[in-house]
Write a protein that holds these residues in place. Structure first.
Motif, PDB file in Angstrom:
ATOM      1  N   MET A 132       0.849  -1.173   0.000  1.00 28.43           N
ATOM      2  CA  MET A 132       0.000   0.000   0.000  1.00 28.43           C
ATOM      3  C   MET A 132       0.900   1.243   0.000  1.00 28.43           C
ATOM      4  SD  MET A 132      -3.038   1.034   2.666  1.00 28.43           S
ATOM      5  CE  MET A 132      -3.498  -0.676   2.733  1.00 28.43           C
ATOM      6  N   GLY A 133       0.641   2.169  -0.897  1.00 31.81           N
ATOM      7  CA  GLY A 133       1.419   3.388  -0.985  1.00 31.81           C
ATOM      8  C   GLY A 133       0.963   4.433   0.022  1.00 31.81           C
ATOM      9  N   TYR A 134       1.892   5.268   0.401  1.00 35.82           N
ATOM     10  CA  TYR A 134       1.620   6.362   1.320  1.00 35.82           C
ATOM     11  C   TYR A 134       1.744   7.654   0.522  1.00 35.82           C
ATOM     12  CZ  TYR A 134       1.783   9.012   5.692  1.00 35.82           C
ATOM     13  OH  TYR A 134       1.506   9.863   6.728  1.00 35.82           O
ATOM     14  N   VAL A 135       0.645   8.392   0.427  1.00 36.16           N
ATOM     15  CA  VAL A 135       0.581   9.573  -0.434  1.00 36.16           C
ATOM     16  C   VAL A 135       0.513  10.836   0.414  1.00 36.16           C
ATOM     17  CG1 VAL A 135      -0.823  10.786  -2.158  1.00 36.16           C
ATOM     18  CG2 VAL A 135      -0.520   8.302  -2.302  1.00 36.16           C
ATOM     19  N   VAL A 136       1.276  11.815  -0.005  1.00 35.51           N
ATOM     20  CA  VAL A 136       1.263  13.122   0.648  1.00 35.51           C
ATOM     21  C   VAL A 136       0.988  14.165  -0.425  1.00 35.51           C
ATOM     22  CG1 VAL A 136       2.604  14.791   2.001  1.00 35.51           C
ATOM     23  CG2 VAL A 136       2.998  12.330   2.297  1.00 35.51           C
ATOM     24  N   PRO A 188      15.171   5.519  -1.916  1.00 37.53           N
ATOM     25  CA  PRO A 188      14.736   4.138  -2.123  1.00 37.53           C
ATOM     26  C   PRO A 188      13.230   3.923  -1.992  1.00 37.53           C
ATOM     27  CG  PRO A 188      16.532   4.244  -0.518  1.00 37.53           C
ATOM     28  CD  PRO A 188      16.166   5.651  -0.874  1.00 37.53           C
ATOM     29  N   GLY A 189      12.553   4.629  -1.119  1.00 41.93           N
ATOM     30  CA  GLY A 189      11.127   4.423  -0.917  1.00 41.93           C
ATOM     31  C   GLY A 189      10.235   5.344  -1.718  1.00 41.93           C
ATOM     32  N   ASN A 190      10.827   6.142  -2.608  1.00 44.49           N
ATOM     33  CA  ASN A 190      10.025   7.079  -3.387  1.00 44.49           C
ATOM     34  C   ASN A 190       9.395   6.392  -4.582  1.00 44.49           C
ATOM     35  OD1 ASN A 190      10.139   9.141  -5.941  1.00 44.49           O
ATOM     36  ND2 ASN A 190       9.354  10.085  -4.088  1.00 44.49           N
ATOM     37  N   VAL A 191       8.106   6.644  -4.789  1.00 46.08           N
ATOM     38  CA  VAL A 191       7.394   6.138  -5.959  1.00 46.08           C
ATOM     39  C   VAL A 191       7.157   7.290  -6.938  1.00 46.08           C
ATOM     40  CG1 VAL A 191       5.278   5.006  -6.771  1.00 46.08           C
ATOM     41  CG2 VAL A 191       6.298   4.336  -4.575  1.00 46.08           C
ATOM     42  N   VAL A 192       6.648   8.418  -6.435  1.00 48.37           N
ATOM     43  CA  VAL A 192       6.387   9.621  -7.237  1.00 48.37           C
ATOM     44  C   VAL A 192       6.731  10.834  -6.387  1.00 48.37           C
ATOM     45  CG1 VAL A 192       4.627  11.019  -8.395  1.00 48.37           C
ATOM     46  CG2 VAL A 192       4.469   8.535  -8.487  1.00 48.37           C
ATOM     47  N   ALA A 219       4.776   4.819   5.224  1.00 50.65           N
ATOM     48  CA  ALA A 219       4.985   5.964   6.115  1.00 50.65           C
ATOM     49  C   ALA A 219       6.446   6.072   6.543  1.00 50.65           C
ATOM     50  CB  ALA A 219       4.072   5.858   7.336  1.00 50.65           C
ATOM     51  N   ASP A 220       7.121   4.931   6.709  1.00 51.29           N
ATOM     52  CA  ASP A 220       8.536   4.964   7.086  1.00 51.29           C
ATOM     53  C   ASP A 220       9.384   5.600   5.985  1.00 51.29           C
ATOM     54  OD1 ASP A 220       7.896   3.741   9.483  1.00 51.29           O
ATOM     55  OD2 ASP A 220       8.602   1.754   8.865  1.00 51.29           O
ATOM     56  N   ALA A 221       9.048   5.322   4.739  1.00 53.04           N
ATOM     57  CA  ALA A 221       9.782   5.920   3.616  1.00 53.04           C
ATOM     58  C   ALA A 221       9.553   7.432   3.579  1.00 53.04           C
ATOM     59  CB  ALA A 221       9.364   5.277   2.299  1.00 53.04           C
ATOM     60  N   TYR A 222       8.341   7.854   3.908  1.00 49.64           N
ATOM     61  CA  TYR A 222       8.068   9.290   3.969  1.00 49.64           C
ATOM     62  C   TYR A 222       8.877   9.936   5.091  1.00 49.64           C
ATOM     63  CZ  TYR A 222       5.752  13.749   4.686  1.00 49.64           C
ATOM     64  OH  TYR A 222       5.493  15.090   4.854  1.00 49.64           O
ATOM     65  N   GLN A 223       8.943   9.277   6.244  1.00 47.18           N
ATOM     66  CA  GLN A 223       9.731   9.819   7.348  1.00 47.18           C
ATOM     67  C   GLN A 223      11.205   9.894   6.959  1.00 47.18           C
ATOM     68  OE1 GLN A 223       8.479  11.167  10.302  1.00 47.18           O
ATOM     69  NE2 GLN A 223      10.568  11.964  10.291  1.00 47.18           N
ATOM     70  N   ALA A 224      11.703   8.893   6.246  1.00 51.78           N
ATOM     71  CA  ALA A 224      13.085   8.924   5.769  1.00 51.78           C
ATOM     72  C   ALA A 224      13.298  10.114   4.837  1.00 51.78           C
ATOM     73  CB  ALA A 224      13.439   7.614   5.073  1.00 51.78           C
ATOM     74  N   HIS A 225      12.300  10.420   4.020  1.00 55.86           N
ATOM     75  CA  HIS A 225      12.372  11.600   3.149  1.00 55.86           C
ATOM     76  C   HIS A 225      12.503  12.875   3.985  1.00 55.86           C
ATOM     77  CE1 HIS A 225      11.341  14.644   0.207  1.00 55.86           C
ATOM     78  NE2 HIS A 225      10.249  14.948   0.904  1.00 55.86           N
ATOM     79  N   LEU A 226      11.653  13.003   5.007  1.00 63.79           N
ATOM     80  CA  LEU A 226      11.722  14.195   5.861  1.00 63.79           C
ATOM     81  C   LEU A 226      13.068  14.316   6.550  1.00 63.79           C
ATOM     82  CD1 LEU A 226       8.214  14.162   7.579  1.00 63.79           C
ATOM     83  CD2 LEU A 226       8.951  15.523   5.615  1.00 63.79           C
ATOM     84  N   ASP A 227      13.650  13.184   6.932  1.00 65.06           N
ATOM     85  CA  ASP A 227      14.920  13.169   7.654  1.00 65.06           C
ATOM     86  C   ASP A 227      16.140  13.287   6.746  1.00 65.06           C
ATOM     87  OD1 ASP A 227      13.431  12.814   9.975  1.00 65.06           O
ATOM     88  OD2 ASP A 227      13.725  10.627  10.014  1.00 65.06           O
ATOM     89  N   PHE A 231      -2.566  13.587   4.033  1.00 69.73           N
ATOM     90  CA  PHE A 231      -1.969  12.262   3.954  1.00 69.73           C
ATOM     91  C   PHE A 231      -3.030  11.239   3.561  1.00 69.73           C
ATOM     92  CE2 PHE A 231       0.178  14.897   7.032  1.00 69.73           C
ATOM     93  CZ  PHE A 231       1.497  14.799   6.633  1.00 69.73           C
ATOM     94  N   PHE A 232      -2.639  10.303   2.684  1.00 73.36           N
ATOM     95  CA  PHE A 232      -3.547   9.294   2.170  1.00 73.36           C
ATOM     96  C   PHE A 232      -2.803   7.974   2.035  1.00 73.36           C
ATOM     97  CE2 PHE A 232      -4.676  13.417   0.460  1.00 73.36           C
ATOM     98  CZ  PHE A 232      -6.044  13.489   0.649  1.00 73.36           C
ATOM     99  N   GLU A 233      -3.550   6.907   1.885  1.00 72.96           N
ATOM    100  CA  GLU A 233      -2.995   5.617   1.501  1.00 72.96           C
ATOM    101  C   GLU A 233      -3.641   5.240   0.169  1.00 72.96           C
ATOM    102  OE1 GLU A 233      -3.852   2.989   4.755  1.00 72.96           O
ATOM    103  OE2 GLU A 233      -2.049   3.645   5.841  1.00 72.96           O
ATOM    104  N   THR A 234      -2.856   4.623  -0.701  1.00 73.91           N
ATOM    105  CA  THR A 234      -3.440   4.189  -1.969  1.00 73.91           C
ATOM    106  C   THR A 234      -4.497   3.133  -1.670  1.00 73.91           C
ATOM    107  OG1 THR A 234      -1.682   2.572  -2.293  1.00 73.91           O
ATOM    108  CG2 THR A 234      -1.411   4.719  -3.362  1.00 73.91           C
ATOM    109  N   TRP A 235      -5.466   3.049  -2.540  1.00 76.31           N
ATOM    110  CA  TRP A 235      -6.608   2.175  -2.328  1.00 76.31           C
ATOM    111  C   TRP A 235      -7.001   1.565  -3.661  1.00 76.31           C
ATOM    112  CZ3 TRP A 235     -12.024   3.916  -3.217  1.00 76.31           C
ATOM    113  CH2 TRP A 235     -12.974   2.970  -2.793  1.00 76.31           C
ATOM    114  N   GLU A 236      -7.164   0.289  -3.667  1.00 70.47           N
ATOM    115  CA  GLU A 236      -7.629  -0.428  -4.857  1.00 70.47           C
ATOM    116  C   GLU A 236      -9.008  -0.990  -4.564  1.00 70.47           C
ATOM    117  OE1 GLU A 236      -6.185  -0.498  -7.785  1.00 70.47           O
ATOM    118  OE2 GLU A 236      -4.433   0.591  -7.065  1.00 70.47           O
TER     119      GLU A 236
END
Length: 100
Positions: A1-5, A34-38, A60-68, A91-96
């Motif tokens: 599941m993707g984490y969207v901001v 590494p955790g970036n999709v878009v 969410a961990d990849a987003y936090q790594a981005h912030l850090d 903040f959102f999560e991808t949904w199928e």
């Protein structure tokens, strides 16, 4: 599941080009995380002070790594964000949806 901001940044009057320059320096390294999709910034064609970001991360961990990250600390928090009049995030999560 993707984490969207999504983020909307509005530069203070006269600071829009400095904010744009900081964003330009931030985009390349952010897209290589590494955790970036878009990681896609946008600029309002009618108000050049307004910037909109669509970002998707592996979680969410990849987003936090981005912030850090060093580049976000330097260009985002160090150069761009102090020049903003306002900053909004959602903040959102991808949904199928299922086809049931």
């Amino acid at each position: 599941m993707g984490y969207v901001v999504t983020a909307k940044w509005t530069a203070r009057p006269g600071e829009e080009e400095a904010v744009a320059a900081a964003i330009a320096k931030l985009v390349g390294p952010a897209r290589k995380e590494p955790g970036n999709v878009v990681y896609q910034p946008h600029r309002d064609p009618e108000d050049p002070r307004v910037f909109f970001f669509y970002e998707e991360f592996a979680g969410a961990d990849a987003y936090q790594a981005h912030l850090d990250s060093a580049h976000m600390q330097e260009y985002g928090f160090g150069e761009a964000i102090p020049r903003l009049e306002s900053r909004e995030r959602a903040f959102f999560e991808t949904w199928e949806p299922s086809d049931s």
